[in-house]
Design an enzyme around this catalytic site. Structure first.
Site, PDB file in Angstrom:
ATOM      1  N   ASN A   1       6.628  -0.145   2.779  1.00  5.79           N
ATOM      2  CA  ASN A   1       5.551  -0.736   3.568  1.00  5.79           C
ATOM      3  C   ASN A   1       5.865  -2.198   3.874  1.00  5.79           C
ATOM      4  O   ASN A   1       6.455  -2.910   3.059  1.00  5.79           O
ATOM      5  CB  ASN A   1       4.170  -0.555   2.929  1.00  5.79           C
ATOM      6  CG  ASN A   1       4.095  -0.902   1.460  1.00  5.79           C
ATOM      7  OD1 ASN A   1       5.100  -0.923   0.768  1.00  5.79           O
ATOM      8  ND2 ASN A   1       2.898  -1.158   0.991  1.00  5.79           N
TER       9      ASN A   1
ATOM     10  N   GLU B   1       3.853  -5.412   5.257  1.00  3.31           N
ATOM     11  CA  GLU B   1       2.519  -5.927   5.582  1.00  3.31           C
ATOM     12  C   GLU B   1       2.612  -7.138   6.512  1.00  3.31           C
ATOM     13  O   GLU B   1       3.687  -7.693   6.753  1.00  3.31           O
ATOM     14  CB  GLU B   1       1.781  -6.272   4.285  1.00  3.31           C
ATOM     15  CG  GLU B   1       1.551  -5.020   3.445  1.00  3.31           C
ATOM     16  CD  GLU B   1       0.705  -5.255   2.204  1.00  3.31           C
ATOM     17  OE1 GLU B   1       0.536  -6.417   1.781  1.00  3.31           O
ATOM     18  OE2 GLU B   1       0.208  -4.234   1.666  1.00  3.31           O
TER      19      GLU B   1
ATOM     20  N   CYS C   1       3.040   1.397   7.109  1.00  2.00           N
ATOM     21  CA  CYS C   1       3.220   2.120   5.842  1.00  2.00           C
ATOM     22  C   CYS C   1       4.677   2.529   5.661  1.00  2.00           C
ATOM     23  O   CYS C   1       5.445   2.644   6.630  1.00  2.00           O
ATOM     24  CB  CYS C   1       2.361   3.379   5.821  1.00  2.00           C
ATOM     25  SG  CYS C   1       0.589   3.082   5.756  1.00  2.00           S
TER      26      CYS C   1
ATOM     27  N   GLU D   1       5.888   5.441   4.986  1.00  2.00           N
ATOM     28  CA  GLU D   1       6.211   6.711   5.640  1.00  2.00           C
ATOM     29  C   GLU D   1       6.539   6.501   7.111  1.00  2.00           C
ATOM     30  O   GLU D   1       7.466   7.104   7.657  1.00  2.00           O
ATOM     31  CB  GLU D   1       5.024   7.677   5.540  1.00  2.00           C
ATOM     32  CG  GLU D   1       4.639   8.057   4.124  1.00  2.00           C
ATOM     33  CD  GLU D   1       3.604   7.131   3.504  1.00  2.00           C
ATOM     34  OE1 GLU D   1       3.654   5.899   3.746  1.00  2.00           O
ATOM     35  OE2 GLU D   1       2.735   7.637   2.775  1.00  2.00           O
TER      36      GLU D   1
ATOM     37  N   CYS E   1      -1.523   8.226   4.105  1.00  3.85           N
ATOM     38  CA  CYS E   1      -2.798   7.940   4.765  1.00  3.85           C
ATOM     39  C   CYS E   1      -2.934   8.841   5.997  1.00  3.85           C
ATOM     40  O   CYS E   1      -1.969   9.492   6.439  1.00  3.85           O
ATOM     41  CB  CYS E   1      -2.891   6.463   5.145  1.00  3.85           C
ATOM     42  SG  CYS E   1      -1.925   6.016   6.602  1.00  3.85           S
TER      43      CYS E   1
ATOM     44  N   CYS F   1      -0.460   8.224   8.871  1.00  3.46           N
ATOM     45  CA  CYS F   1       0.907   8.697   8.585  1.00  3.46           C
ATOM     46  C   CYS F   1       0.982  10.222   8.648  1.00  3.46           C
ATOM     47  O   CYS F   1       1.999  10.773   9.078  1.00  3.46           O
ATOM     48  CB  CYS F   1       1.374   8.189   7.225  1.00  3.46           C
ATOM     49  SG  CYS F   1       1.756   6.430   7.239  1.00  3.46           S
TER      50      CYS F   1
END
Ligand code: THU
Length: 126
Positions: free
Chosen positions: A42, A44, A53, A55, A86, A89
């Site tokens: 990830n 940010e 993310c 993924e 999430c 994703c």
């Protein structure tokens, strides 16, 4: 490649996570149908909604290198609960391989396995 090996790659990828805001590092290892593996973490951003993310990082790396068919993804976080993808994703991965396997690990390396179609039935398509 075994599940454990793929999970180990996800764990290694989590070490590169850029997480100054959540401090929640996630790693992913995405296996393509020809055996190639792309990892991701990830990333940010101060504009929190711009965060990517692990993924989706792995998926974008794969697609941008010409790979669109996926078999498995391993997701690792050093957390108390299974690190499941999430909603965004799930939809993002389902775009390419709705029947892929999703390995969700937690601290200590134990993991659970799902079909992506279990995690996100009735994907949006048009
Ligand atoms: N995150 C992931 O990278 N993958 C998941 O499956 C769940 C959430 C990230 C996004 C954000 O950087 C941090 O975890 C906390 O939500």
């Amino acid at each position: 490649m075994t599940d454990k090996e793929l999970l180990s790659m996800a764990k290694s990828a989590s070490l590169n996570a850029y997480v100054p805001y959540s401090r929640f590092a996630v790693g992913a290892a995405l296996e393509c149908d020809d055996g190639t593996v792309f990892t991701g973490c990830n990333v940010e951003n101060a504009a929190l909604g711009s965060t990517i993310c692990a993924e989706r990082t792995a998926c974008c790396k794969a697609v941008s290198e010409g790979h669109r068919s996926f078999v498995r993804i391993a997701i690792y976080a050093d957390s108390q609960s299974w690190c499941t993808p999430c909603g965004a994703c799930r939809q993002f991965l389902a775009e390419f391989s709705p029947d892929m396997e999703v390995l969700c690990a937690k601290s200590g390396g134990r993991y659970v396995s799902y079909k992506l179609s279990e995690l996100l039935p009735h994907i949006f398509e048009y």
